[in-house]
Design an enzyme around this catalytic site. Structure first.
Site, PDB file in Angstrom:
ATOM      1  N   LYS A   1       0.607  -0.902  -0.275  1.00  0.00           N
ATOM      2  CA  LYS A   1      -0.082  -0.318   0.086  1.00  0.00           C
ATOM      3  C   LYS A   1       0.619   1.321  -0.330  1.00  0.00           C
ATOM      4  O   LYS A   1       1.662   1.042   0.499  1.00  0.00           O
ATOM      5  CB  LYS A   1      -1.004  -0.171   1.058  1.00  0.00           C
ATOM      6  CG  LYS A   1      -2.199   1.121   1.858  1.00  0.00           C
ATOM      7  CD  LYS A   1      -2.705   1.190   2.461  1.00  0.00           C
ATOM      8  CE  LYS A   1      -3.925   1.506   2.983  1.00  0.00           C
ATOM      9  NZ  LYS A   1      -4.330   1.915   4.027  1.00  0.00           N
TER      10      LYS A   1
ATOM     11  N   SER B   1      -9.753   1.736   3.303  1.00  0.00           N
ATOM     12  CA  SER B   1      -8.752   2.503   1.779  1.00  0.00           C
ATOM     13  C   SER B   1      -7.804   1.615   1.410  1.00  0.00           C
ATOM     14  O   SER B   1      -7.118   1.966   0.114  1.00  0.00           O
ATOM     15  CB  SER B   1      -8.411   3.621   2.332  1.00  0.00           C
ATOM     16  OG  SER B   1      -7.440   2.839   4.119  1.00  0.00           O
TER      17      SER B   1
ATOM     18  N   SER C   1      -9.743  -0.580   7.036  1.00  0.00           N
ATOM     19  CA  SER C   1      -9.143   0.036   6.059  1.00  0.00           C
ATOM     20  C   SER C   1      -8.414  -1.483   5.402  1.00  0.00           C
ATOM     21  O   SER C   1      -8.215  -1.534   3.802  1.00  0.00           O
ATOM     22  CB  SER C   1      -8.120   0.938   5.766  1.00  0.00           C
ATOM     23  OG  SER C   1      -9.189   2.423   5.037  1.00  0.00           O
TER      24      SER C   1
HETATM   25  N1  GLN Z   1     -12.382   3.663   6.878  1.00  0.00           N
HETATM   26  C1  GLN Z   1     -12.557   4.389   7.925  1.00  0.00           C
HETATM   27  C2  GLN Z   1     -11.692   5.747   7.842  1.00  0.00           C
HETATM   28  O1  GLN Z   1     -12.503   6.294   6.458  1.00  0.00           O
HETATM   29  C3  GLN Z   1     -11.256   4.021   7.914  1.00  0.00           C
HETATM   30  C4  GLN Z   1     -10.338   3.797   7.357  1.00  0.00           C
HETATM   31  C5  GLN Z   1      -8.527   3.321   7.821  1.00  0.00           C
HETATM   32  O2  GLN Z   1      -8.403   1.969   8.151  1.00  0.00           O
HETATM   33  N2  GLN Z   1      -7.759   3.631   7.166  1.00  0.00           N
HETATM   34  O3  GLN Z   1     -11.669   6.646   8.624  1.00  0.00           O
END
Ligand code: GLN
Length: 471
Positions: free
Chosen positions: A78, A153, A177
């Site tokens: 990532k 993400s 994410s």
């Molecule tokens: N969807 C969550 C957010 O927008 C989690 C994001 C993440 O785990 N990086 O914060």
């Protein structure tokens, strides 16, 4: 011929060691697939130009009999994890063309095993989001239905493994994410215990929540990656020592917070699928018990205070002076405003505003202070619950993957995190496993089930995960 659709890390290991194919053969096939599919899916932001050289070095080690579990295994990383000398952008314009000056600890560990890094994968900008729709470089499409998001993400890493553009991957999970896209794409995603995997070299979002996690096709593969990257690290002050396990004995009891699952906003197809999974667990000999938490329904609200507060602090370092983009204004303040105004996307700016507000004088106690208090209460509630159950289960996400553009209201996207954020708030490990598909508009869309275990007990997750996936 290597059949990528059935290939796993565990199988590839055996075949590489038996010289049925070489690491160069394997890497070449993946590069070919990436060439064919990456344009359409937008999984990789960059494919490294030295993949075959990396694979060649792995082959030399295999020839010398120096096998390790990940030697010669092609992985996707990532775009928030630093690899020295390579670009890392957090899918943001503010870090476009930024070169990492050191290796993340997880990269050092994977490199030591001789893993082959294929490239860096798409994410929501600074990992803020659940769909990669917040990436400055376009959305990653779901390999099961290109009209839908792959989730986020870590959507690029998950879609890479799903579409056979990598054999395994690393993502990061601050509120779901790794697990959410794993659910949307029908593969395995693990959020380790907070501190179990070093955060050194991970671009920070919410530092008290951030975890690097493995992404793979099977539980065994996820465990192989986890074992490779875990461990205490003096370069991460919140890193825990491996032996700090919860002293719990197996009770063969699983807790289900039915209140939350049967509550508002959870798709009936998700509820049905989850009920079927519960029945399967009973077949495996587990007693399933209803549990309730006083503060579970507000976990989402406190997450969206704590995470932006920490993110706003972490992102203050991107001021146009030290890293990446710089825009000239008339004075220093204007430099900052211009650089950050142009460099950060809408969602990142929204969270910086939210977080700065929650931390500001006069509001700190009302928002951040209160959220921390509830966080501590929830931690205690979980510790208490794990005295009576081995695992707590929920669906991973309250819906299937949404259509690209469908959730333009940020609040509706935040609600997708309702089941995943708790593990980050409390710090416990969690896994998302595929739990079947539903047919929607002629497409088979995957669903996932989430297991949460006591602090440090990833072994519980892997054990039950292997049994569940074999059913
Ligand atoms: N969807 C969550 C957010 O927008 C989690 C994001 C993440 O785990 N990086 O914060």
């Amino acid at each position: 011929m290597i059949d990528l659709t059935t290939l796993t890390i565990a199988i590839a290991r055996k075949k590489l060691d038996a010289k049925e194919f070489s690491a160069v053969d394997l890497a070449s096939i993946y590069l070919g697939e990436i060439k064919k599919k990456n344009k359409e899916l937008n999984v990789y932001l960059e494919i490294y130009d030295d993949v075959l050289e990396q694979a060649k070095i792995a082959d030399e080690k295999i020839a010398r009999g120096e096998s390790t579990p990940l030697l010669g295994i092609p992985l996707a990383i990532k775009d928030v994890i630093l690899i020295q000398g390579r670009k890392v952008s957090a899918a943001s314009k503010i870090l476009e063309n930024y070169l990492a000056s050191y290796n993340a600890t997880v990269i050092d560990k994977l490199a030591k095993q001789g893993a082959v890094f294929l490239g860096r994968t798409n994410t929501d900008e600074f990992a803020m989001g659940g769909s990669t729709e917040n990436s400055a470089y376009g959305v990653t499409k779901n390999p099961h239905d290109p009209g839908r998001v792959a989730g986020g993400s870590s959507g690029g890493s998950v879609a890479a493994v799903t579409a056979n553009l990598a054999l395994g991957a690393l993502g990061s999970d601050t509120g779901g994410s790794v697990r959410l896209p794993a659910s949307f794409c029908g593969i395995v995603g693990v959020k380790p215990t907070y501190g179990r995997v070093s955060r050194h070299g991970l671009i920070a979002m919410g530092s008290s929540l951030d975890c690097i996690g493995p992404i793979a096709k099977t539980v065994t593969d996820a465990e192989i990656i986890f074992n490779a990257v875990k461990g205490h690290d003096i370069l991460d002050s919140t890193s825990i020592v491996d032996t700090t396990y919860s002293k719990v004995t197996i009770k063969k009891v699983i807790g289900v917070p039915w209140d939350l699952i049967n509550g508002e906003g959870v798709d009936s197809k998700v509820q049905e699928n989850f009920t079927q999974s519960v029945k399967k667990l009973e077949i495996l000999g587990f007693k399933v018990k209803d549990i309730s938490f006083k503060n579970l329904d507000i976990a989402l609200a406190i997450y969206y205070i704590i995470m932006p507060a920490e993110a706003s602090t972490n992102l203050s370092r991107f001021d146009g002076m030290r890293y990446g983009l710089h825009k000239d204004g008339k004075n220093l303040l204007e430099d900052y405003l211009k650089t950050r105004g142009i460099g950060f996307g809408k969602e990142v700016r929204r969270r910086i505003l939210l977080g700065t507000y929650a931390l500001s004088a006069g509001y700190y106690d009302a928002y951040y202070g209160k959220a921390q208090m509830i966080r501590n209460m929830l931690k205690k509630e979980f510790a208490l619950a794990f005295k009576n159950v081995d695992l707590i289960i929920t669906p991973t996400v309250p819906s299937v993957a949404w259509k690209i553009g469908e959730k333009s209201n940020p609040l509706s996207a935040y609600l997708a995190d309702i089941f995943t954020i708790t593990a980050n708030i409390v710090g416990v490990p969690a896994i998302s496993l595929p739990s079947g598909n539903v047919l929607i508009e002629g497409k088979k869309l995957p669903l996932g089930i989430q297991f949460m275990a006591p602090h440090g007990r990833e072994d519980f997750l892997f054990e039950i995960g292997k049994k569940f996936e074999a059913l």
